[in-house]
Design a protein around this motif. Structure first.
Motif, PDB file in Angstrom:
ATOM      1  N   LYS A  46       0.830  -1.204   0.000  1.00 18.39           N
ATOM      2  CA  LYS A  46       0.000   0.000   0.000  1.00 18.39           C
ATOM      3  C   LYS A  46       0.863   1.253   0.000  1.00 18.39           C
ATOM      4  CE  LYS A  46      -3.672   2.347   2.575  1.00 18.39           C
ATOM      5  NZ  LYS A  46      -4.593   2.282   3.741  1.00 18.39           N
ATOM      6  N   LEU A  47       1.922   1.259   0.813  1.00 22.75           N
ATOM      7  CA  LEU A  47       2.791   2.425   0.895  1.00 22.75           C
ATOM      8  C   LEU A  47       3.505   2.695  -0.433  1.00 22.75           C
ATOM      9  CD1 LEU A  47       4.462   1.882   4.405  1.00 22.75           C
ATOM     10  CD2 LEU A  47       2.825   3.665   3.791  1.00 22.75           C
ATOM     11  N   TYR A  48       3.909   1.619  -1.118  1.00 20.07           N
ATOM     12  CA  TYR A  48       4.713   1.763  -2.332  1.00 20.07           C
ATOM     13  C   TYR A  48       3.930   1.354  -3.580  1.00 20.07           C
ATOM     14  CZ  TYR A  48       8.694   2.159   0.865  1.00 20.07           C
ATOM     15  OH  TYR A  48       9.562   2.557   1.852  1.00 20.07           O
ATOM     16  N   LYS A  49       2.627   1.565  -3.579  1.00 15.06           N
ATOM     17  CA  LYS A  49       1.813   1.123  -4.709  1.00 15.06           C
ATOM     18  C   LYS A  49       2.172   1.839  -6.002  1.00 15.06           C
ATOM     19  CE  LYS A  49      -2.036   4.282  -3.655  1.00 15.06           C
ATOM     20  NZ  LYS A  49      -3.490   4.361  -3.370  1.00 15.06           N
ATOM     21  N   ASP A  50       2.703   3.046  -5.922  1.00 12.63           N
ATOM     22  CA  ASP A  50       3.099   3.796  -7.118  1.00 12.63           C
ATOM     23  C   ASP A  50       4.604   3.781  -7.334  1.00 12.63           C
ATOM     24  OD1 ASP A  50       0.423   4.565  -7.591  1.00 12.63           O
ATOM     25  OD2 ASP A  50       0.609   6.208  -6.135  1.00 12.63           O
ATOM     26  N   ASP A  51       5.310   2.954  -6.585  1.00 10.36           N
ATOM     27  CA  ASP A  51       6.775   2.918  -6.663  1.00 10.36           C
ATOM     28  C   ASP A  51       7.258   1.475  -6.579  1.00 10.36           C
ATOM     29  OD1 ASP A  51       9.471   3.399  -6.583  1.00 10.36           O
ATOM     30  OD2 ASP A  51       9.485   4.364  -4.616  1.00 10.36           O
ATOM     31  N   PRO A  52       7.206   0.729  -7.693  1.00  9.72           N
ATOM     32  CA  PRO A  52       7.633  -0.676  -7.675  1.00  9.72           C
ATOM     33  C   PRO A  52       9.074  -0.869  -7.217  1.00  9.72           C
ATOM     34  CG  PRO A  52       6.464  -0.159  -9.710  1.00  9.72           C
ATOM     35  CD  PRO A  52       6.702   1.139  -9.011  1.00  9.72           C
ATOM     36  N   GLU A  53       9.956   0.051  -7.626  1.00 11.06           N
ATOM     37  CA  GLU A  53      11.346  -0.065  -7.228  1.00 11.06           C
ATOM     38  C   GLU A  53      11.500   0.152  -5.719  1.00 11.06           C
ATOM     39  OE1 GLU A  53      15.216  -1.091  -8.085  1.00 11.06           O
ATOM     40  OE2 GLU A  53      13.445  -1.122  -9.392  1.00 11.06           O
ATOM     41  N   GLY A  54      10.731   1.116  -5.178  1.00 11.53           N
ATOM     42  CA  GLY A  54      10.751   1.359  -3.741  1.00 11.53           C
ATOM     43  C   GLY A  54      10.235   0.163  -2.967  1.00 11.53           C
ATOM     44  N   LEU A  55       9.207  -0.509  -3.494  1.00 13.06           N
ATOM     45  CA  LEU A  55       8.668  -1.707  -2.845  1.00 13.06           C
ATOM     46  C   LEU A  55       9.716  -2.816  -2.832  1.00 13.06           C
ATOM     47  CD1 LEU A  55       6.373  -3.366  -1.615  1.00 13.06           C
ATOM     48  CD2 LEU A  55       5.601  -3.894  -3.945  1.00 13.06           C
ATOM     49  N   LYS A  56      10.451  -2.942  -3.933  1.00 10.74           N
ATOM     50  CA  LYS A  56      11.509  -3.956  -4.008  1.00 10.74           C
ATOM     51  C   LYS A  56      12.553  -3.725  -2.914  1.00 10.74           C
ATOM     52  CE  LYS A  56      15.159  -5.623  -7.088  1.00 10.74           C
ATOM     53  NZ  LYS A  56      15.779  -5.474  -8.440  1.00 10.74           N
ATOM     54  N   HIS A  57      12.991  -2.466  -2.765  1.00  9.77           N
ATOM     55  CA  HIS A  57      13.983  -2.157  -1.734  1.00  9.77           C
ATOM     56  C   HIS A  57      13.410  -2.383  -0.335  1.00  9.77           C
ATOM     57  CE1 HIS A  57      17.027  -0.766  -4.445  1.00  9.77           C
ATOM     58  NE2 HIS A  57      16.261   0.162  -4.971  1.00  9.77           N
ATOM     59  N   ALA A  58      12.117  -2.041  -0.142  1.00  9.55           N
ATOM     60  CA  ALA A  58      11.488  -2.212   1.169  1.00  9.55           C
ATOM     61  C   ALA A  58      11.403  -3.690   1.542  1.00  9.55           C
ATOM     62  CB  ALA A  58      10.100  -1.585   1.175  1.00  9.55           C
ATOM     63  N   VAL A  59      11.054  -4.542   0.570  1.00  4.75           N
ATOM     64  CA  VAL A  59      10.965  -5.978   0.830  1.00  4.75           C
ATOM     65  C   VAL A  59      12.343  -6.537   1.178  1.00  4.75           C
ATOM     66  CG1 VAL A  59      10.516  -8.229  -0.220  1.00  4.75           C
ATOM     67  CG2 VAL A  59       8.896  -6.357  -0.545  1.00  4.75           C
ATOM     68  N   ASN A  60      13.351  -6.166   0.393  1.00  2.00           N
ATOM     69  CA  ASN A  60      14.710  -6.631   0.689  1.00  2.00           C
ATOM     70  C   ASN A  60      15.167  -6.160   2.064  1.00  2.00           C
ATOM     71  OD1 ASN A  60      15.123  -8.016  -1.727  1.00  2.00           O
ATOM     72  ND2 ASN A  60      15.825  -6.187  -2.798  1.00  2.00           N
ATOM     73  N   ARG A  61      14.819  -4.933   2.416  1.00  3.66           N
ATOM     74  CA  ARG A  61      15.202  -4.374   3.717  1.00  3.66           C
ATOM     75  C   ARG A  61      14.546  -5.144   4.857  1.00  3.66           C
ATOM     76  NH1 ARG A  61      14.440   0.394   2.346  1.00  3.66           N
ATOM     77  NH2 ARG A  61      12.241   0.622   2.848  1.00  3.66           N
ATOM     78  N   ASN A  62      13.321  -5.549   4.661  1.00  2.00           N
ATOM     79  CA  ASN A  62      12.590  -6.248   5.720  1.00  2.00           C
ATOM     80  C   ASN A  62      12.761  -7.763   5.664  1.00  2.00           C
ATOM     81  OD1 ASN A  62      10.930  -4.182   7.344  1.00  2.00           O
ATOM     82  ND2 ASN A  62      10.605  -3.539   5.233  1.00  2.00           N
ATOM     83  N   LEU A  63      13.668  -8.221   4.794  1.00  3.19           N
ATOM     84  CA  LEU A  63      14.077  -9.623   4.796  1.00  3.19           C
ATOM     85  C   LEU A  63      15.441  -9.800   5.452  1.00  3.19           C
ATOM     86  CD1 LEU A  63      12.954 -10.893   1.276  1.00  3.19           C
ATOM     87  CD2 LEU A  63      12.077 -11.660   3.489  1.00  3.19           C
TER      88      LEU A  63
END
Length: 270
Positions: A46-63
């Motif tokens: 939801k936070l990164y719905k308009d930013d696929p690249e940002g979502l990718k970094h967020a997922v990697n960060r939270n893994l």
């Protein structure tokens, strides 16, 4: 929740429910990391719905590596989600700061959770349940479940809510200047200190091989301790870190260490 918040009460309630499955997936490399990321993944989307690249970094960060008491993880969820939200909104927060805050919080909260829930609350509630069960009363197990889960569920839910509120207000107060940078550096330092303590106290390489004879005989352990106490555990930890950074799997490293331990024991090295 204010009108400026992207995350709503409904989103936090969803995180609260999903957090019960945080330990469904657990491994020795990153402990609870996969469950942590899965718990907050819908909110991250939801936070990164308009930013696929940002979502990718967020997922990697939270893994990244994560491990704490499961009941005490919710305040960390709240704070980190508040920081993710501020970063999306253009606040002075970066991914490194979010990771550092998680590392700084998970150790102390794990200690609090273990001492309170397992060593204090559980025995007290169990004692009440056992006393009520004498004579075959059904009130014993019911009392135990109710009393224990009042604290369990309350800690989880209010920890998440107030963690999120505290995270948002805290970030607003420290935004500006170099405060966030200093906070990030400080939490990183705390994490390194914890790693050093764990290396010295939890990694054991007893070198019992004797060098010399008679009164001049010394063990390898004594020689290395004379140079620097716990030098070998430190070198082993750094070596494991280096080979993992080069791409070797933790499973392969684990079997290599086990093999070296068996071989060393057979030849009398330790």
């Amino acid at each position: 929740m204010s009108e400026n918040n992207i995350i709503t009460k409904k989103d936090l309630n969803r995180v609260f429910r999903r957090a019960f499955g945080m330990q469904f997936s657990w491994n020795y490399e990153r402990m609870q990391a996969l469950g942590y990321c899965w718990t907050i993944l819908p909110t991250l989307k939801k936070l990164y719905k308009d930013d696929p690249e940002g979502l990718k970094h967020a997922v990697n960060r939270n893994l990244e590596f994560f491990n704490t008491h499961p009941y005490m993880a919710l305040p960390i969820f709240g704070v980190s989600l508040a920081m993710e939200e501020k970063m999306v909104q253009g606040g002075e927060v970066d991914g490194h700061a979010i990771s550092s805050i998680k590392v700084a919080m998970m150790g102390p909260l794990a200690g609090i959770g273990d001492s309170f829930f397992w060593f204090t609350l559980f025995p007290v509630c169990a004692g009440i349940g056992v006393s009520l069960s004498q004579g075959g009363s059904i009130l014993g197990p019911l009392a135990f479940l109710v009393l224990f889960n009042i604290f369990n569920l309350g800690t989880r839910y209010f920890g998440l809510i107030y963690g999120y509120k505290f995270g948002g207000s805290f970030i607003e107060k420290i935004s500006g200047g170099s405060v966030m940078q200093r906070l990030s550096e400080g939490t990183t330092l705390v994490g390194l200190m914890v790693l050093g303590v764990m290396t010295a106290s939890m990694v054991s390489v007893p070198l019992d091989f004797v060098v010399g004879e008679g009164e001049q005989a010394l063990t390898l352990q004594g020689i290395f301790d004379g140079i620097m106490p716990n030098l070998i555990p430190l070198l082993l930890t750094l070596g494991v870190y280096k080979v993992i950074k080069k791409g070797m799997s933790t499973t392969a490293v684990l079997f290599i260490v086990i093999g070296l331990a068996i071989l060393g024991a057979m030849i009398g090295l330790w």
